[in-house]
Design a protein around this motif. Structure first.
Motif, PDB file in Angstrom:
ATOM      1  N   ASP A 145     -56.650 -20.076 -76.238  1.00 50.97           N
ATOM      2  CA  ASP A 145     -56.551 -18.672 -75.830  1.00 50.97           C
ATOM      3  C   ASP A 145     -57.108 -18.536 -74.420  1.00 50.97           C
ATOM      4  OD1 ASP A 145     -55.680 -18.232 -78.378  1.00 50.97           O
ATOM      5  OD2 ASP A 145     -57.113 -16.651 -78.851  1.00 50.97           O
ATOM      6  N   GLY A 146     -56.524 -17.638 -73.627  1.00 53.96           N
ATOM      7  CA  GLY A 146     -57.050 -17.426 -72.286  1.00 53.96           C
ATOM      8  C   GLY A 146     -56.270 -16.373 -71.541  1.00 53.96           C
ATOM      9  N   ASN A 147     -56.570 -16.225 -70.251  1.00 55.04           N
ATOM     10  CA  ASN A 147     -55.883 -15.283 -69.375  1.00 55.04           C
ATOM     11  C   ASN A 147     -55.218 -16.052 -68.237  1.00 55.04           C
ATOM     12  OD1 ASN A 147     -56.731 -12.892 -70.758  1.00 55.04           O
ATOM     13  ND2 ASN A 147     -58.743 -13.123 -69.819  1.00 55.04           N
ATOM     14  N   VAL A 148     -53.995 -15.647 -67.891  1.00 50.39           N
ATOM     15  CA  VAL A 148     -53.253 -16.328 -66.827  1.00 50.39           C
ATOM     16  C   VAL A 148     -53.922 -16.061 -65.481  1.00 50.39           C
ATOM     17  CG1 VAL A 148     -51.041 -16.523 -65.633  1.00 50.39           C
ATOM     18  CG2 VAL A 148     -51.096 -16.186 -68.117  1.00 50.39           C
ATOM     19  N   GLU A 149     -54.290 -17.144 -64.784  1.00 53.92           N
ATOM     20  CA  GLU A 149     -54.875 -17.030 -63.443  1.00 53.92           C
ATOM     21  C   GLU A 149     -53.810 -17.122 -62.360  1.00 53.92           C
ATOM     22  OE1 GLU A 149     -57.862 -20.190 -63.408  1.00 53.92           O
ATOM     23  OE2 GLU A 149     -59.398 -18.648 -63.221  1.00 53.92           O
ATOM     24  N   GLY A 178     -53.367 -12.242 -65.141  1.00 51.67           N
ATOM     25  CA  GLY A 178     -54.137 -11.303 -65.942  1.00 51.67           C
ATOM     26  C   GLY A 178     -53.650 -11.158 -67.371  1.00 51.67           C
ATOM     27  N   SER A 179     -52.467 -11.683 -67.689  1.00 43.27           N
ATOM     28  CA  SER A 179     -51.929 -11.567 -69.055  1.00 43.27           C
ATOM     29  C   SER A 179     -52.691 -12.463 -70.016  1.00 43.27           C
ATOM     30  CB  SER A 179     -50.446 -11.953 -69.084  1.00 43.27           C
ATOM     31  OG  SER A 179     -49.690 -11.097 -68.276  1.00 43.27           O
ATOM     32  N   GLU A 180     -52.830 -11.973 -71.259  1.00 46.47           N
ATOM     33  CA  GLU A 180     -53.497 -12.762 -72.298  1.00 46.47           C
ATOM     34  C   GLU A 180     -52.480 -13.654 -72.988  1.00 46.47           C
ATOM     35  OE1 GLU A 180     -56.624 -12.054 -76.016  1.00 46.47           O
ATOM     36  OE2 GLU A 180     -55.226 -10.468 -75.465  1.00 46.47           O
ATOM     37  N   VAL A 181     -52.856 -14.916 -73.229  1.00 48.81           N
ATOM     38  CA  VAL A 181     -51.996 -15.855 -73.951  1.00 48.81           C
ATOM     39  C   VAL A 181     -52.787 -16.463 -75.102  1.00 48.81           C
ATOM     40  CG1 VAL A 181     -50.485 -16.413 -72.006  1.00 48.81           C
ATOM     41  CG2 VAL A 181     -52.595 -17.704 -72.341  1.00 48.81           C
ATOM     42  N   PHE A 182     -52.048 -16.996 -76.090  1.00 51.61           N
ATOM     43  CA  PHE A 182     -52.681 -17.491 -77.312  1.00 51.61           C
ATOM     44  C   PHE A 182     -52.345 -18.955 -77.565  1.00 51.61           C
ATOM     45  CE2 PHE A 182     -51.435 -12.992 -78.027  1.00 51.61           C
ATOM     46  CZ  PHE A 182     -52.705 -12.440 -77.966  1.00 51.61           C
ATOM     47  N   ALA A 183     -53.288 -19.643 -78.188  1.00 55.74           N
ATOM     48  CA  ALA A 183     -53.074 -21.035 -78.588  1.00 55.74           C
ATOM     49  C   ALA A 183     -51.911 -21.110 -79.561  1.00 55.74           C
ATOM     50  CB  ALA A 183     -54.335 -21.597 -79.232  1.00 55.74           C
ATOM     51  N   GLY A 184     -51.079 -22.152 -79.409  1.00 55.57           N
ATOM     52  CA  GLY A 184     -49.965 -22.352 -80.327  1.00 55.57           C
ATOM     53  C   GLY A 184     -48.669 -21.710 -79.876  1.00 55.57           C
ATOM     54  N   GLU A 238     -51.350 -21.506 -64.986  1.00 54.50           N
ATOM     55  CA  GLU A 238     -52.753 -21.908 -64.931  1.00 54.50           C
ATOM     56  C   GLU A 238     -53.545 -20.842 -65.681  1.00 54.50           C
ATOM     57  OE1 GLU A 238     -54.228 -22.808 -61.058  1.00 54.50           O
ATOM     58  OE2 GLU A 238     -52.535 -24.122 -60.542  1.00 54.50           O
ATOM     59  N   ILE A 239     -54.224 -21.265 -66.736  1.00 54.16           N
ATOM     60  CA  ILE A 239     -54.852 -20.315 -67.668  1.00 54.16           C
ATOM     61  C   ILE A 239     -56.354 -20.552 -67.723  1.00 54.16           C
ATOM     62  CG2 ILE A 239     -54.937 -19.581 -70.092  1.00 54.16           C
ATOM     63  CD1 ILE A 239     -51.982 -20.731 -70.241  1.00 54.16           C
ATOM     64  N   ALA A 261     -53.106  -9.681 -83.097  1.00 55.66           N
ATOM     65  CA  ALA A 261     -53.191 -10.822 -82.187  1.00 55.66           C
ATOM     66  C   ALA A 261     -54.231 -10.566 -81.110  1.00 55.66           C
ATOM     67  CB  ALA A 261     -51.828 -11.090 -81.552  1.00 55.66           C
ATOM     68  N   GLY A 262     -55.292 -11.317 -81.135  1.00 52.32           N
ATOM     69  CA  GLY A 262     -56.338 -11.213 -80.129  1.00 52.32           C
ATOM     70  C   GLY A 262     -57.312 -10.082 -80.356  1.00 52.32           C
ATOM     71  N   THR A 263     -57.139  -9.298 -81.425  1.00 51.66           N
ATOM     72  CA  THR A 263     -58.023  -8.166 -81.691  1.00 51.66           C
ATOM     73  C   THR A 263     -58.945  -8.500 -82.854  1.00 51.66           C
ATOM     74  OG1 THR A 263     -56.190  -6.731 -81.030  1.00 51.66           O
ATOM     75  CG2 THR A 263     -58.071  -5.669 -82.064  1.00 51.66           C
ATOM     76  N   ASP A 264     -60.187  -8.849 -82.542  1.00 53.69           N
ATOM     77  CA  ASP A 264     -61.140  -9.245 -83.577  1.00 53.69           C
ATOM     78  C   ASP A 264     -61.381  -8.127 -84.584  1.00 53.69           C
ATOM     79  OD1 ASP A 264     -61.363 -11.661 -82.357  1.00 53.69           O
ATOM     80  OD2 ASP A 264     -63.209 -11.208 -81.293  1.00 53.69           O
TER      81      ASP A 264
END
Length: 717
Positions: free
Chosen positions: A232-236, A259-265, A274-275, A618-621
């Motif tokens: 998981d991370g944010n696009v740099e 700045g977009s959020e991406v997820f593992a898998g 680049e994330i 997705a991504g919301t704990d």
């Protein structure tokens, strides 16, 4: 007691059936150093409360050669050869065939034929006899005990061939049960294989490949076109379309930029990304989904709990029926002891509860796995069943029925002397300095149709709007109150009429102008989702009696959105505690009520509902933790599908239970004319297990198709 004890979770290898898992759980619970233990048969895990060692726990499962591993470790996947997997069964079948051939020429009672049958029974039933005899000594009557007694009894009365056949068919039945559960579990194990095990990262200016568990927060992940994203991370840096179907169930790739959020898998498209890593491997959204789905499989549904309770009484009842079948008729002169003992042994075999015990868990495991693959996280069998019985659903407005972000719905230019492109440019220049959602909506609406403007002396007017100098003149944009109160302009005539009309239609109104004159009126509203109305219509077709929108927004806006969405009722200007009260009122009228919201400010209402449904898991704990069901892709259209899946699951469970009991009852009726044989008994048992298994696996194929009109279902016992 368990809460106060040390808690350890292990993965389990070696289960062959649900009964074996229950027996293993019971054995571990009886260890001196264990306060409690819970086996999750669907996820192949055991939770132990206490200080038992690995060796002690494995000893409790020695009857099945069970091995355990730490939870974070994967169970080693050894590729078993055919000889290792089916060698014993094949050899037993070979000796059975030899026995048939010899008996055909020399007779069933010939020594060579009996020897072949005995070898077949010993080789094919070694593990069965070992466990069955141990259980018999302990007076623990499970299905292996029943089978052991039946086979030994058949040998004692000289039915060698039928005893050997029972051993072979029982072994085949167990193999089928094991295969079917493994197939049902594949929906979850396939999730574990989605994310890559290694990834290319940049750390301290150096690029190298590492295992995902060694990647740290802050590392830069380098993802080439066509590769899967490991963390998981944010696009740099970079731009691409990412296929997020594995996490959200969305079929259309989502565009990802800086700045977009991406997820593992998830799968990267054609761009290089680049994330910046924001979560460790064990904390990614995918890892949380896998963990929660595994936990969901451990949560027994009401039907499953009933079946297990029923089976505890069912097996002893079969023992009693078999005993009286063998003893009573010959005592009253209705036949020989030999014939009725044979009938009693057949009752033991036909009474084996394999099909009954597996009928529910295999359906639950398959359905929860299917839902997870389609972007719906259901956190337990109980909620899977509750979904199918819903009669009313309450919706939050913002972010659930609507997109959650305002958009400009109407622009009215009052000064025709100035070009519209120029006025749009002025408005965009003023609002570009503000982070307010309404300001961003105006900037977006202005878009390419505006003429760029140079802004000076920008300042914010707290709670009212903003102002700034453009081309030497001071302009304002803000609420109508900014002009009527702060600037002391009289809003009257057509200007006031337009403002009133927009407010009645549910729009938030902003005014643009100077100290002397209003130049434009802007209407903005939280846009309804494109599929909200069709989803509500589908829910009504499915037999949902009432749909209610609960919102803290004003009455006019709420009525406008409610009418557009097609809900039955609208409740506006509600605080979180008011939403809770409304959900409780619904539950008093309709026994099963769901609440769908964003999982944050709707938490009290979500908790009070029969089923709490969170949007955008997705991504919301908070959504994952609060709700009973999470729609991972923020897609409301998944809700009717979840209800259909639940009802299909309930229907299949009912079919399985009815068939399992029905076929055994029919076989038992054959005792009356003395027609029941060991052959018929084992085929009835194995056939029921096979049919129940194949029926349950139909849930793997259920897809989101056109909704048909139907009514809520409940599983009543």
């Amino acid at each position: 007691m368990s809460e106060a004890s040390e808690k350890n979770v292990y993965r389990v290898s070696g289960f062959t059936c649900a009964n074996c898992a229950n027996k293993f759980e019971k054995n571990v619970q009886q260890l001196d150093s264990v306060a409690d233990a819970k086996v999750n048969f669907g996820a192949l895990k055991i939770t132990v409360y206490g200080e038992a060692t690995v060796q002690q726990i494995e000893q409790a499962g020695a009857f099945e050669n069970i091995k355990i591993f730490p939870e974070k470790e994967e169970i080693p996947r050894e590729k078993e050869s055919y000889l290792k997997k089916y060698g014993r069964l094949s050899l037993a079948a070979f000796f059975l065939l030899i026995g048939f051939l010899v008996s055909h020429t020399a007779g069933d009672t010939s020594l060579p034929a009996i020897a072949a049958y005995v070898l077949s029974m010993i080789i094919g039933g070694y593990s069965l006899f070992k466990t069955g005899l141990q259980n018999l000594i302990k007076l623990d009557f499970d299905m292996r005990t029943l089978m052991t007694i039946a086979i030994i009894g058949a040998a004692l009365i000289g039915e060698w061939s039928e005893g050997a056949v029972v051993v072979i068919l029982f072994a085949i039945s167990e193999a089928l049960e094991s295969y079917s559960m493994n197939k049902a579990r594949k929906s979850i194990s396939s999730l574990m294989d989605i994310a890559p095990k290694e990834a290319l990262i940049r750390r301290h200016g150096r690029e190298f490949t590492v295992k995902v568990e060694d990647i740290e927060i802050g590392d830069t992940l380098l993802v080439k076109p066509g590769q899967k994203i490991a963390m998981d991370g944010n696009v740099e840096k970079g731009f691409s379309a990412v296929n997020q179907a594995a996490i959200t169930g969305e079929s259309i790739p989502a565009e990802k930029g800086e700045g977009s959020e991406v997820f593992a898998g998830t799968l990267n498209g054609e761009g290089l990304l680049e994330i910046k890593v924001t979560k460790r491997a064990e904390d990614t959204t995918l890892a949380k989904i896998i963990h929660l789905v595994e936990e969901a499989q451990a949560e027994k549904a009401p039907s499953q709990a009933f079946i297990e309770k029923f089976a505890r009484y069912y097996t002893p009842a079969i023992m009693v029926i078999a005993f009286f079948t063998a003893i009573l008729p010959p005592l009253f002169g209705a036949g020989s002891f030999h014939d009725w003992l044979y009938q009693g042994l057949s009752v033991l075999v036909v009474g084996c509860p394999c099909a009954l015990v597996i009928s529910t868990p295999i359906s639950i495991v398959t359905a929860i796995g299917n839902a997870a693959r389609n972007g719906i996280l259901i956190k337990g069998g109980i909620y899977l069943e509750e979904l199918g019985a819903l009669e009313a659903i309450a919706f939050d407005k913002t972010g659930t029925l609507t997109k959650g972000t305002p958009a400009v719905t109407e622009l009215i230019f009052l000064d025709k002397a100035l070009p519209e492109a120029l006025l749009l440019g002025y408005m965009a220049a003023l609002e570009a300095r503000s982070d307010h959602p309404l300001a961003q909506a105006i900037v977006k609406a202005a878009g390419k149709g505006s003429q760029p403007a140079d802004l000076q002396d920008f300042s914010s007017i707290t709670g009212r709007g903003v102002k700034g100098v453009i081309d030497g003149r001071l302009y304002y944009i803000g609420s109508p109150a900014l002009f009527s109160d702060t600037l002391s302009q009289k809003l009257e005539g057509s200007t006031l009429n337009e403002i009133s009309r927009l407010q009645r239609e549910g729009s938030t109104v902003m005014v643009f102008g100077t100290e002397e004159k209003v130049l434009a009126i802007i209407g903005a509203a939280d846009e309804i989702r494109e599929n909200s109305r069709s989803v509500v219509e589908q829910l009504h077709m499915l037999g949902i009696k009432k749909t209610v929108m609960l919102t803290g927004d004003n009455v006019e806006t709420a009525k406008s959105i409610g009418a557009a969405a097609g809900v039955s009722d609208v409740k506006a200007e509600l605080l979180p505690e008011d939403k809770l009260a409304e959900v409780k009122k619904l539950k008093n009228i309709f026994s099963k009520t769901a609440m769908a919201g964003d999982g944050v400010n709707d938490a009290p209402a979500l908790a009070a509902a029969s089923v709490g449904i969170a949007m955008g898991g997705a991504g919301t704990d908070t959504a994952l933790e609060t709700a009973d069901v999470a729609l991972m892709g923020d897609d409301l259209s998944k809700l009717p599908y979840a209800i259909v899946l639940s009802r299909k699951t309930l229907a299949i469970i009912k079919q399985n239970v009815a068939f399992s009991i029905g076929i055994k009852a029919a076989a038992l009726l054959l005792v009356i004319p003395s027609w029941l044989t060991l052959w018929i008994a084992i085929f009835a048992d194995m056939g029921a297990t096979l049919i129940v298994t194949l029926n349950s696996l139909r849930l793997v194929k259920i897809k989101d198709r056109q909704i048909k009109r139907s009514r809520p279902q409940t599983f009543r016992w």
